[in-house]
Design a protein around this motif. Structure first.
Motif, PDB file in Angstrom:
ATOM      1  N   VAL A 285      13.828 -20.401  -7.662  1.00  0.00           N
ATOM      2  CA  VAL A 285      14.398 -21.668  -7.181  1.00  0.00           C
ATOM      3  C   VAL A 285      13.579 -22.210  -6.005  1.00  0.00           C
ATOM      4  CG1 VAL A 285      16.439 -22.669  -6.046  1.00  0.00           C
ATOM      5  CG2 VAL A 285      16.731 -21.212  -8.048  1.00  0.00           C
ATOM      6  N   HIS A 286      12.941 -21.311  -5.258  1.00  0.00           N
ATOM      7  CA  HIS A 286      12.194 -21.787  -4.080  1.00  0.00           C
ATOM      8  C   HIS A 286      10.938 -22.539  -4.489  1.00  0.00           C
ATOM      9  CE1 HIS A 286       9.029 -18.828  -4.644  1.00  0.00           C
ATOM     10  NE2 HIS A 286       9.915 -17.848  -4.693  1.00  0.00           N
ATOM     11  N   GLY A 287      10.341 -23.230  -3.525  1.00  0.00           N
ATOM     12  CA  GLY A 287       9.142 -24.017  -3.798  1.00  0.00           C
ATOM     13  C   GLY A 287       7.864 -23.267  -3.473  1.00  0.00           C
ATOM     14  N   SER A 288       6.795 -24.021  -3.245  1.00  0.00           N
ATOM     15  CA  SER A 288       5.470 -23.424  -3.106  1.00  0.00           C
ATOM     16  C   SER A 288       5.159 -22.960  -1.682  1.00  0.00           C
ATOM     17  CB  SER A 288       4.406 -24.423  -3.567  1.00  0.00           C
ATOM     18  OG  SER A 288       4.460 -25.579  -2.749  1.00  0.00           O
ATOM     19  N   ALA A 289       6.047 -23.285  -0.729  1.00  0.00           N
ATOM     20  CA  ALA A 289       5.921 -22.812   0.669  1.00  0.00           C
ATOM     21  C   ALA A 289       4.481 -22.817   1.177  1.00  0.00           C
ATOM     22  CB  ALA A 289       6.548 -21.419   0.801  1.00  0.00           C
ATOM     23  N   PRO A 290       3.832 -23.988   1.181  1.00  0.00           N
ATOM     24  CA  PRO A 290       2.415 -24.030   1.570  1.00  0.00           C
ATOM     25  C   PRO A 290       2.155 -23.506   2.984  1.00  0.00           C
ATOM     26  CG  PRO A 290       3.328 -26.257   1.329  1.00  0.00           C
ATOM     27  CD  PRO A 290       4.337 -25.317   0.780  1.00  0.00           C
ATOM     28  N   ASP A 291       3.166 -23.558   3.853  1.00  0.00           N
ATOM     29  CA  ASP A 291       2.958 -23.109   5.246  1.00  0.00           C
ATOM     30  C   ASP A 291       2.675 -21.619   5.345  1.00  0.00           C
ATOM     31  OD1 ASP A 291       5.638 -23.104   4.253  1.00  0.00           O
ATOM     32  OD2 ASP A 291       6.365 -22.556   6.255  1.00  0.00           O
ATOM     33  N   ILE A 292       3.147 -20.849   4.377  1.00  0.00           N
ATOM     34  CA  ILE A 292       2.887 -19.396   4.459  1.00  0.00           C
ATOM     35  C   ILE A 292       1.991 -18.901   3.317  1.00  0.00           C
ATOM     36  CG2 ILE A 292       5.007 -18.822   5.728  1.00  0.00           C
ATOM     37  CD1 ILE A 292       6.077 -17.760   2.940  1.00  0.00           C
ATOM     38  N   ALA A 293       1.467 -19.837   2.527  1.00  0.00           N
ATOM     39  CA  ALA A 293       0.679 -19.417   1.355  1.00  0.00           C
ATOM     40  C   ALA A 293      -0.557 -18.631   1.768  1.00  0.00           C
ATOM     41  CB  ALA A 293       0.266 -20.638   0.540  1.00  0.00           C
ATOM     42  N   GLY A 294      -0.880 -17.624   0.963  1.00  0.00           N
ATOM     43  CA  GLY A 294      -2.113 -16.871   1.162  1.00  0.00           C
ATOM     44  C   GLY A 294      -2.058 -15.862   2.296  1.00  0.00           C
ATOM     45  N   GLN A 295      -0.888 -15.658   2.884  1.00  0.00           N
ATOM     46  CA  GLN A 295      -0.803 -14.755   4.046  1.00  0.00           C
ATOM     47  C   GLN A 295      -0.067 -13.456   3.728  1.00  0.00           C
ATOM     48  OE1 GLN A 295       0.828 -16.996   7.399  1.00  0.00           O
ATOM     49  NE2 GLN A 295      -0.033 -18.863   6.529  1.00  0.00           N
ATOM     50  N   GLY A 296       0.344 -13.277   2.481  1.00  0.00           N
ATOM     51  CA  GLY A 296       1.069 -12.045   2.139  1.00  0.00           C
ATOM     52  C   GLY A 296       2.462 -12.000   2.736  1.00  0.00           C
ATOM     53  N   LYS A 297       3.009 -13.169   3.097  1.00  0.00           N
ATOM     54  CA  LYS A 297       4.343 -13.188   3.720  1.00  0.00           C
ATOM     55  C   LYS A 297       5.455 -13.527   2.733  1.00  0.00           C
ATOM     56  CE  LYS A 297       2.997 -14.774   8.348  1.00  0.00           C
ATOM     57  NZ  LYS A 297       2.973 -15.961   9.212  1.00  0.00           N
ATOM     58  N   ALA A 298       5.066 -14.067   1.581  1.00  0.00           N
ATOM     59  CA  ALA A 298       6.080 -14.594   0.664  1.00  0.00           C
ATOM     60  C   ALA A 298       6.943 -13.483   0.079  1.00  0.00           C
ATOM     61  CB  ALA A 298       5.397 -15.360  -0.460  1.00  0.00           C
ATOM     62  N   ASN A 299       8.181 -13.830  -0.211  1.00  0.00           N
ATOM     63  CA  ASN A 299       9.116 -12.900  -0.834  1.00  0.00           C
ATOM     64  C   ASN A 299       8.979 -13.015  -2.364  1.00  0.00           C
ATOM     65  OD1 ASN A 299      11.295 -11.481  -1.743  1.00  0.00           O
ATOM     66  ND2 ASN A 299      12.794 -12.466  -0.405  1.00  0.00           N
ATOM     67  N   PRO A 300       8.560 -11.960  -3.032  1.00  0.00           N
ATOM     68  CA  PRO A 300       8.365 -12.061  -4.485  1.00  0.00           C
ATOM     69  C   PRO A 300       9.644 -11.851  -5.289  1.00  0.00           C
ATOM     70  CG  PRO A 300       7.758  -9.865  -3.753  1.00  0.00           C
ATOM     71  CD  PRO A 300       8.207 -10.617  -2.505  1.00  0.00           C
ATOM     72  N   ILE A 301      10.772 -11.617  -4.602  1.00  0.00           N
ATOM     73  CA  ILE A 301      11.979 -11.190  -5.333  1.00  0.00           C
ATOM     74  C   ILE A 301      12.514 -12.272  -6.265  1.00  0.00           C
ATOM     75  CG2 ILE A 301      14.393 -10.487  -5.070  1.00  0.00           C
ATOM     76  CD1 ILE A 301      13.575  -8.750  -2.735  1.00  0.00           C
ATOM     77  N   ALA A 302      12.497 -13.540  -5.839  1.00  0.00           N
ATOM     78  CA  ALA A 302      13.031 -14.597  -6.719  1.00  0.00           C
ATOM     79  C   ALA A 302      12.244 -14.649  -8.029  1.00  0.00           C
ATOM     80  CB  ALA A 302      12.982 -15.948  -6.022  1.00  0.00           C
ATOM     81  N   CYS A 303      10.936 -14.484  -7.914  1.00  0.00           N
ATOM     82  CA  CYS A 303      10.105 -14.554  -9.108  1.00  0.00           C
ATOM     83  C   CYS A 303      10.320 -13.312  -9.980  1.00  0.00           C
ATOM     84  CB  CYS A 303       8.640 -14.700  -8.689  1.00  0.00           C
ATOM     85  SG  CYS A 303       7.632 -15.550  -9.902  1.00  0.00           S
ATOM     86  N   ILE A 304      10.475 -12.161  -9.327  1.00  0.00           N
ATOM     87  CA  ILE A 304      10.735 -10.921 -10.072  1.00  0.00           C
ATOM     88  C   ILE A 304      12.100 -10.994 -10.770  1.00  0.00           C
ATOM     89  CG2 ILE A 304      11.256  -8.457  -9.732  1.00  0.00           C
ATOM     90  CD1 ILE A 304       8.932  -8.451  -7.644  1.00  0.00           C
ATOM     91  N   LEU A 305      13.089 -11.539 -10.079  1.00  0.00           N
ATOM     92  CA  LEU A 305      14.406 -11.686 -10.709  1.00  0.00           C
ATOM     93  C   LEU A 305      14.382 -12.733 -11.825  1.00  0.00           C
ATOM     94  CD1 LEU A 305      16.819 -11.395  -7.620  1.00  0.00           C
ATOM     95  CD2 LEU A 305      16.376  -9.672  -9.396  1.00  0.00           C
ATOM     96  N   SER A 306      13.442 -13.676 -11.745  1.00  0.00           N
ATOM     97  CA  SER A 306      13.296 -14.630 -12.846  1.00  0.00           C
ATOM     98  C   SER A 306      12.816 -13.901 -14.103  1.00  0.00           C
ATOM     99  CB  SER A 306      12.311 -15.754 -12.486  1.00  0.00           C
ATOM    100  OG  SER A 306      12.784 -16.481 -11.366  1.00  0.00           O
ATOM    101  N   PHE A 307      11.942 -12.915 -13.891  1.00  0.00           N
ATOM    102  CA  PHE A 307      11.517 -12.101 -15.035  1.00  0.00           C
ATOM    103  C   PHE A 307      12.698 -11.282 -15.577  1.00  0.00           C
ATOM    104  CE2 PHE A 307       9.667  -8.088 -16.727  1.00  0.00           C
ATOM    105  CZ  PHE A 307       9.135  -8.632 -17.889  1.00  0.00           C
ATOM    106  N   ALA A 308      13.573 -10.832 -14.673  1.00  0.00           N
ATOM    107  CA  ALA A 308      14.783 -10.121 -15.136  1.00  0.00           C
ATOM    108  C   ALA A 308      15.621 -11.049 -16.018  1.00  0.00           C
ATOM    109  CB  ALA A 308      15.607  -9.622 -13.952  1.00  0.00           C
ATOM    110  N   MET A 309      15.706 -12.322 -15.632  1.00  0.00           N
ATOM    111  CA  MET A 309      16.446 -13.277 -16.481  1.00  0.00           C
ATOM    112  C   MET A 309      15.754 -13.425 -17.836  1.00  0.00           C
ATOM    113  SD  MET A 309      17.847 -16.345 -13.976  1.00  0.00           S
ATOM    114  CE  MET A 309      19.321 -16.811 -14.912  1.00  0.00           C
TER     115      MET A 309
END
Ligand code: IPM
Ligand code: MG
Length: 367
Positions: A285-309
């Motif tokens: 559901v979250h967006g591309s968060a350009p402010d933290i992109a490329g820094q290894g700070k992003a939370n991968p859980i939403a995307c991983i749970l999307s794979f669970a769906m």
């Protein structure tokens, strides 16, 4: 039987980083659960614009129509703000939704026990929250004609049109009733029948469809009152069905109630294909968060749970979806937090890839 096929579209901003963690999970299922996927990867959004001058190449669109499921990271970023509307990154996503006819967008808002303190609402209001918003995704004001900016007299007029056919309302209502039947047996439909004709028709059609689901308790709410009730006592809801624009707003509000926008997945489903699987696209559901992109700070859980769906809704692997969701709960219970999940005083956050690795460890431990 050939392996099921996945098209991965990492997109922009943090999309590629979080998708790299999903790849670890996909590989794990191939290696440890005998559940291998044929994975291909392509560009969408700004990344596609940079390469091809369009946010979605026709070849990518054609590929998306062929695969069993599409996994998308995120699109957009400030770099593309000045682009013409027709080639903005978001247009790539909207084209996928429209041409694949993904009319039912499932957006769960679930409060993870370990994160209940994180909500801006009181803990007892959100603890244990588990609701599902079903947003109509291919019609309404997002796509209605006429639209545009026209000259009228000596000024410009911006025009968009809210438009729903009976069959469009009928099919999304059925998807929502089916879900409600498998969950808590309650469905609340939200529109503004007090102001909009499309809302009057919406309410009539949903009520009519409801006659086929006597086991589901149907209620109706004006969408503004629904927004208020979502903040006041969200646990009164089980499944909510609503139109494209109200669903966009209500699902963001519902997501934030849980205190974990970086945690929430979504599924966009269409009609069944020849093999019986629904046309499907899964994305956080979250967006591309350009402010933290490329820094290894992003939370991968939403995307991983999307794979669970995807495991649950495309591949009929509900037990494996449960396993993956359980692995996420395990790492949260262990206290692992990416930066977005730390309060002011926060301890050391883990990186995007450390979170992905920890979830793989938890999957191994689940065997
Ligand atoms: C969403 C987003 C999209 C939408 C944008 C990126 C086009 O806000 O998926 O909720 O408005 O549908
Ligand atoms: Mg939105």
């Amino acid at each position: 039987m050939p392996n099921p096929s996945l098209l991965i579209l990492p997109g922009d901003g943090i999309g590629p980083e979080v998708m790299a963690e999903v790849r670890k999970i996909i590989d794990w299922y191939g290696a440890k659960r005998d559940l291998a996927f044929d994975v291909s990867e392509d560009l969408v959004g700004g990344a596609a614009y940079d390469a091809h001058g369009t946010p979605l190449h026709d070849d990518t669109m054609a590929r998306a129509q062929e695969v069993d499921a599409v996994l998308l990271g995120a699109v957009g970023g400030p770099k593309y703000d000045a682009l013409d509307f027709s080639v903005k990154p978001e247009r790539g996503l909207l084209r996928l939704r429209k041409e694949m006819d993904l009319f039912a967008n499932l957006r769960p808002a679930q409060c993870f026990d370990a994160l209940a303190d994180f909500s801006s609402l009181k803990k007892d209001v959100v603890a244990g929250l588990d609701i599902m918003i079903v947003r109509e995704l291919t019609s309404g004001i997002y796509f209605g004609e006429p639209r545009g900016i026209i000259e009228e007299g000596n000024e410009r007029v911006g025009i968009n049109t809210q438009r729903y056919t009976e069959s469009e309302i009928d099919r999304v209502a059925r998807a929502a009733f089916e879900l409600a039947r498998k969950r808590g047996g309650k469905l609340c439909s939200m529109e503004k029948a007090n102001v909009m004709e499309s809302g009057i028709l919406w309410r009539e059609v949903v009520t009519e469809v409801g006659k086929d689901y006597p086991d589901v308790a149907l209620s109706h709410m004006y969408a503004d009152a629904g927004a208020m009730q979502l903040c006041r006592w969200p646990k009164q809801f089980d499944v909510i069905v609503t139109d494209n624009l109200f669903g966009d707003l209500l699902s963001d509000a519902a997501a934030m109630l849980t205190g974990s926008l970086g945690m929430l997945p979504s599924a966009s489903l269409g009609a069944p294909m020849e093999n019986g699987r629904p046309k499907a696209l899964y994305e956080p559901v979250h967006g591309s968060a350009p402010d933290i992109a490329g820094q290894g700070k992003a939370n991968p859980i939403a995307c991983i749970l999307s794979f669970a769906m995807a495991l649950r809704y495309s591949f009929d692997e509900g037990a494996e979806a449960d396993r993956l969701e359980g692995a996420v709960e395990t790492v949260l219970a262990q206290g692992l937090r990416t930066a977005d999940l730390l309060g002011e005083e926060g301890a050391e956050p883990v990186s995007t890839s450390q979170m992905g690795d920890a979830i793989v460890d938890a999957l191994n431990a689940s065997l």
